[in-house]
Design a protein around this motif. Structure first.
Motif, mmCIF file in Angstrom:
data_model
loop_
_atom_site.group_PDB
_atom_site.id
_atom_site.type_symbol
_atom_site.label_atom_id
_atom_site.label_comp_id
_atom_site.label_asym_id
_atom_site.label_seq_id
_atom_site.Cartn_x
_atom_site.Cartn_y
_atom_site.Cartn_z
ATOM 1 N N SER A 8 7.787 6.689 8.672
ATOM 2 C CA SER A 8 6.947 7.309 7.671
ATOM 3 C C SER A 8 6.210 6.567 6.492
ATOM 4 O O SER A 8 7.144 5.796 5.871
ATOM 5 C CB SER A 8 7.671 8.427 7.028
ATOM 6 N N THR A 10 3.789 7.801 3.079
ATOM 7 C CA THR A 10 3.183 8.484 2.279
ATOM 8 C C THR A 10 2.483 7.675 1.109
ATOM 9 O O THR A 10 3.193 7.215 0.468
ATOM 10 C CB THR A 10 4.019 9.849 1.861
ATOM 11 N N SER A 12 1.286 8.087 -2.389
ATOM 12 C CA SER A 12 1.234 9.220 -3.754
ATOM 13 C C SER A 12 0.127 9.649 -4.172
ATOM 14 O O SER A 12 -0.899 8.963 -4.225
ATOM 15 C CB SER A 12 2.468 8.787 -4.419
ATOM 16 N N ARG A 21 -0.288 11.808 3.814
ATOM 17 C CA ARG A 21 0.918 11.192 4.659
ATOM 18 C C ARG A 21 -0.047 10.273 5.685
ATOM 19 O O ARG A 21 -0.588 10.953 6.664
ATOM 20 C CB ARG A 21 1.432 12.428 5.290
ATOM 21 N N ASP A 24 3.711 9.450 10.009
ATOM 22 C CA ASP A 24 4.576 10.861 9.851
ATOM 23 C C ASP A 24 5.671 10.685 11.032
ATOM 24 O O ASP A 24 5.059 11.170 12.275
ATOM 25 C CB ASP A 24 3.688 12.098 9.846
#
Lengths: 381, 590
Positions: A8, A10, A12, A21, A24
């Protein structure tokens, strides 16, 4: 060879964009010697996934194993220069201030295991010969064509004989003809040398033609994984059906669904079609889509129980050499369809024709574009 | 001349950071060490001196901030702020600053328009000559204009008085006046502003002017109603940006301002530290320094907050290829003559005057008699004095070592800033750019204070000057290296990484060779600026860190006109040499 679990990442939120994201919970395995492709539209996370495996991006969570070495886990992070992978970049990334030879030799002159000069020379020349560049070893990359630069990039990735090679859309900067040729060469080199290849592309033709296994990605997730045939003939949902190959998607309602059999009747604008089942409990009245591949629709004059037939009016005819593309209005409702037929039969605009498609080639897909039905079994013929 | 060149970033705004890349390079241990080191060095170079400046301003007058007996007090602020002299200082600083900026800009706009847009003869030669004006140090210009136009016996005045009908007791030209001050300073700023303005002209979309022509507008109308208004935002931006350069300018306030008894904030700082009688008043100097800092930064802050939002980049449209030049007809010779006259006045005349004065035993107009008295005695004197060789050695250190150190620091800083995580990079970039907005005399003062207070024994040595140069120009260097590093595709670095090279090896074998042109360009530019610096070496002067500029100044204020101008000629030659090399290496462009 490559094992990815729950990867994963992401990005920010910044002052100018929301949190994003990119990857995922992605998990997949690539076997030794397999050619595996991550395919999907721009922004689906395939490149980020690749770069995480290379060590050029640091994911937020997940684990990655290369061979028997864990390179990423909760407790461990191996930096890119210490992972035993090679990488071929989209823009080739060959260094303009070094000769072809020096470019290819670079990995052997840095890092933990450095070779001695005679060994280096032997290895480099052998690798250059493999990609057909042995004659230009003393040239600078700016004096090479795009295709040659790409080969140099490949040679550089191969020279320290990694077990695994990563490809980041390497052919997208080449023109069409060159791309075809390089595709074939890439595949044959991979087969000959036997390394594991993880390939990223947005071009589904590349994906289908090069790979042993494909993972289709969308918005950071893998939405279907399988062999090229599985993906092509049995797309799990509309999104995949539209992305891989072309597809006519006709909406309809299930008249009589039957779980267990491969025979589902669907009422559509083309009439009542008998479609191959999905293994999904298709309930009567359920809204679905039926996928009809352009090349599966043919001119017919026979009525058999194995074939769905319907009438159509030809709107445009586009001669494409080996095949002809027709745009038609089919069925009583005049559903617009795209067909790929043999060029032998001459058809004119305005003609009315009778078309047929085998029942087993009519695939039912969920109404929801991104639904995750399990993929149906394949019927080969 | 203290000058600033905006560097390859947009000509009309303070250089901005390249937008943070979504993808960033992963960090390794060597990387973190590198980042930490650079951060520490930058903090030391930049924040330390600044902190000490503010501290000293609130300590006992005439004491060093950490002397025993020094206390916290607002006394100096009180003295300065209640003295009406301050308002005279402020008024002078602002009015003369604005005046010289206007002179510089008007000249630059005219020259840039002529050179970029019209068919004057030899436009490329003209551009080069105008820009080579950067090779003329400000104090040399001040000295030569003193010789040329002082009211008592200025050469130009003697010439003018020889014309029947003009016979003034003093003058007619008086360089020791507000007008003279503004004129000389304005001319000195033209090369730098010319670069900015010419770049703005070039960036402007020529189709706007073509549309005007198609609508029936003639040359002058187009210029007046299209070109200039469209350029106005970019010009205003450049104006505000150059304001700091003007406000901090030191050479002319010293060479001309003092004799004219026109005091500005920058010369006031110097006078506080070298009073005619009594001891240096560090506290008061710091107060003036703080005020100067605010005066310099305020417009920039305003600009960043308010004007930039209004996005004036309408001028930076697509750049068109061929540009048709406006045909001036026969006026082109007049225009060419104007450019020639400018080059004559700004560059050739001062150089000739310096040379002439240096070969005369005493001051005289050029005529048959004085030509017969030509002597190179002044040169002999200079070249045989040990002080000269010390100064030469120190200048060489400043011109060779300081650029090396600062460009290398800039290389690492830029690499981290351009490639790295978003939070640290902005801080680092801001740190690196900060010295740029601190007026030079204030920076020199801050360094003076910190090294008088810290037990590091470099005060009074040439090394404090090296640090001063480094601090002053880290901003410029990082602008240049930012552009250089940005131009190296990220994938070239990543390919090296994946091939097994560590961060350091990648820097050495991939990045450095590819950014070498920017590096060298920056090196030459810093070297040029270092040789021309008067403010910092003078404020930080001691008997053992004389450089050529302070040597010239010393001789000049002692009245040794001959040796002073002889030295001046030598400095001018060195400076022009560096400027020419810089130009050849592709530098000194916008």
């Amino acid at each position: 060879m490559i094992s990815v679990r729950n990867l994963s990442k992401t990005y920010s939120a910044t002052s100018s964009s929301a949190a994003f994201r990119a990857v995922d919970q992605v998990s997949f395995d690539v076997a030794d010697g397999e050619f595996f492709t991550l395919v999907g539209p721009s922004g689906c996370g395939k490149t980020t996934t690749l770069r995480c495996i290379a060590g050029l991006e640091k994911p937020d969570a997940g684990s990655i194993t290369l061979g028997s070495t864990v390179v990423l886990s909760d407790r461990l992070y191996v930096s890119a220069d210490r992972r035993d992978v090679g990488m071929v970049f989209q823009s080739y990334a060959v260094w303009p201030h070094m000769t072809v030879y020096d470019n290819a030799a670079f990995p052997l002159t840095v890092g933990r295991t450095k070779l001695r000069p005679p060994e280096v020379k032997e290895r480099v020349m052998r690798t250059l010969a493999l990609v057909g560049l042995e004659g230009v070893a003393e040239r600078k990359p700016t004096q090479l064509s795009g295709g040659q630069q790409q080969r140099l990039s490949l040679a550089r990735a191969l020279v320290h004989q990694p077990k695994c090679l990563l490809f980041d859309e390497p052919l997208s900067n080449l023109d069409a003809k060159l791309r075809e040729r390089m595709r074939a060469e890439l595949r044959s080199i991979q087969r000959a040398l036997g390394f594991t290849a993880l390939y990223v592309t947005h071009d589904q033709i590349e994906a289908l033609s090069l790979s042993d296994g494909i993972a289709v990605m969308h918005q950071g997730r893998i939405i279907q994984q399988g062999s090229p045939r599985e993906i092509y003939f049995s797309p799990a949902n509309r999104r995949i059906a539209e992305f891989i190959g072309a597809s006519n998607l006709v909406s309809g309602t299930i008249i009589a669904g039957d779980t267990g059999t491969d025979d589902v009747a669907v009422r559509t604008g083309l009439g009542d079609l008998r479609c191959s089942g999905t293994g999904h409990r298709a309930a009567a009245g359920e809204e679905v889509f039926v996928s009809l591949r352009p090349e599966d629709v043919r001119f017919t004059d026979a009525f058999t129980s194995e074939v769905n037939t319907f009438m159509a009016t030809v709107e445009t005819v586009t001669f494409g050499g080996a095949s002809t593309e027709l745009h038609v209005r089919a069925g009583e409702s005049g559903v617009p369809m795209r067909l790929q037929v043999s060029s032998r039969r001459i058809v004119a605009e305005g003609d009315t024709v009778m078309l047929g498609i085998r029942c087993q080639d009519c695939r039912i897909l969920p109404a929801d574009m991104d639904a995750a039905w399990p993929p149906p079994r394949i019927e080969e013929s | 001349m203290t000058l600033v060149v905006a560097g390859p970033a947009s000509p009309s705004s303070p250089p901005t950071l390249p937008p943070p890349e979504r993808r960033r390079m992963s960090s390794g241990l060597t990387r973190s060490v590198m980042v930490a080191t650079v951060l520490v060095v930058l903090c030391y170079l930049v924040l330390g001196p600044l902190a000490l400046l503010f501290i000293t301003s609130v300590r006992t007058p005439e004491f060093l901030p950490f002397d025993p007996g020094a206390t916290w007090t607002w006394e100096s602020y009180g003295t300065v702020l209640t003295n009406p002299h301050l308002y005279e200082l402020l008024w002078n600083t602002l009015s003369i600053g604005a005046g010289s900026m206007i002179v510089a800009f008007v000249l630059s706009v005219i020259l840039a328009w002529l050179v970029e847009r019209t068919n004057i003869p030899l436009p490329n030669v003209a551009a080069v000559l105008i820009i080579l004006g950067m090779g003329l140090p400000g104090f040399i210009s001040g000295i030569s204009w003193t010789v040329l136009a002082n009211p008592t016996n200025g050469l130009l005045n003697e010439l003018l008085n020889a014309i029947p009908g003009i016979d003034a007791e003093r003058g007619p030209l008086n360089v020791f006046s507000r007008t003279g001050f503004i004129f000389v300073q304005g001319i000195n700023f033209v090369p730098a502003t010319f670069l900015l303005v010419a770049a703005a002209f070039r960036a402007m979309d020529v189709r706007m002017e073509e549309a005007a022509t198609m609508s029936g507008a003639g040359t002058w109308l187009t210029l007046r109603r299209i070109t200039l208004p469209v350029l106005a935002p970019a010009l205003i931006g450049a104006f505000i940006y150059m304001f700091i350069t003007v406000v901090e300018s030191f050479d002319i306030p010293l060479t001309i301002g003092l004799r004219a008894d026109i005091r500005v904030l920058s010369s006031e700082v110097y006078l506080n530290l070298h009073p005619a009688v009594g001891f240096p008043d560090y506290s008061m100097a710091s107060v003036h320094g703080v005020i100067l800092l605010i005066v310099g930064i305020a417009p920039l802050w305003y600009y960043n907050r308010v004007l930039k939002r209004a996005d004036q980049y309408a001028t930076i449209g697509s750049r068109s290829g061929q540009r048709k030049r406006i045909d001036l007809g026969r006026l082109k010779w007049v225009a060419g003559g104007f450019v020639g006259l400018y080059v004559l006045l700004s560059l050739i005349l001062p150089a000739l005057v310096m040379a002439w004065t240096s070969i005369q035993p005493f001051y005289a107009l050029p005529n048959a008699e004085s030509l017969g008295r030509t002597t190179f005695e002044a040169y002999g004197q200079i070249l045989s004095s040990p002080g000269f060789y010390d100064a030469l050695r120190n200048t060489a250190i400043l011109a060779l070592l300081a650029p090396l150190l600062v460009m290398t620091l800039a290389l690492f800083t830029s690499w981290i800033v351009v490639r790295s995580t978003s939070r640290g990079r902005t801080l680092m970039d801001a740190l690196a750019f900060m010295p740029h907005v601190i007026p030079t005399p204030v920076l020199a003062l801050a360094l003076l204070l910190i090294y008088l207070s810290l037990p590091i024994p470099i005060y009074g040595t040439v090394w404090i000057l090296v640090i001063a140069i480094m601090t002053r120009y880290i901003g410029l260097s990082t602008r240049l290296m930012n552009a250089g590093v940005t131009s190296v595709q990220r994938e070239l670095e990543e390919a090296a990484l994946v091939s097994g090279a560590t961060a350091f090896t990648t820097m050495r074998r991939i990045i450095l060779p590819l950014v070498l042109p920017s590096y060298i360009n920056g090196f030459v530019m810093v070297a040029l600026l270092a040789v021309q610096q008067l403010a910092m070496p003078l404020i930080l002067a001691s008997s053992s860190n004389t450089v050529l500029s302070t040597l010239v100044w010393g001789r000049w204020v002692s009245g040794d006109t001959g040796p002073a101008t002889a030295l001046g000629v030598i400095v001018l030659a060195i400076s022009m040499f560096i400027a020419v090399i810089g130009r050849r290496l592709g530098g000194l462009r916008d």
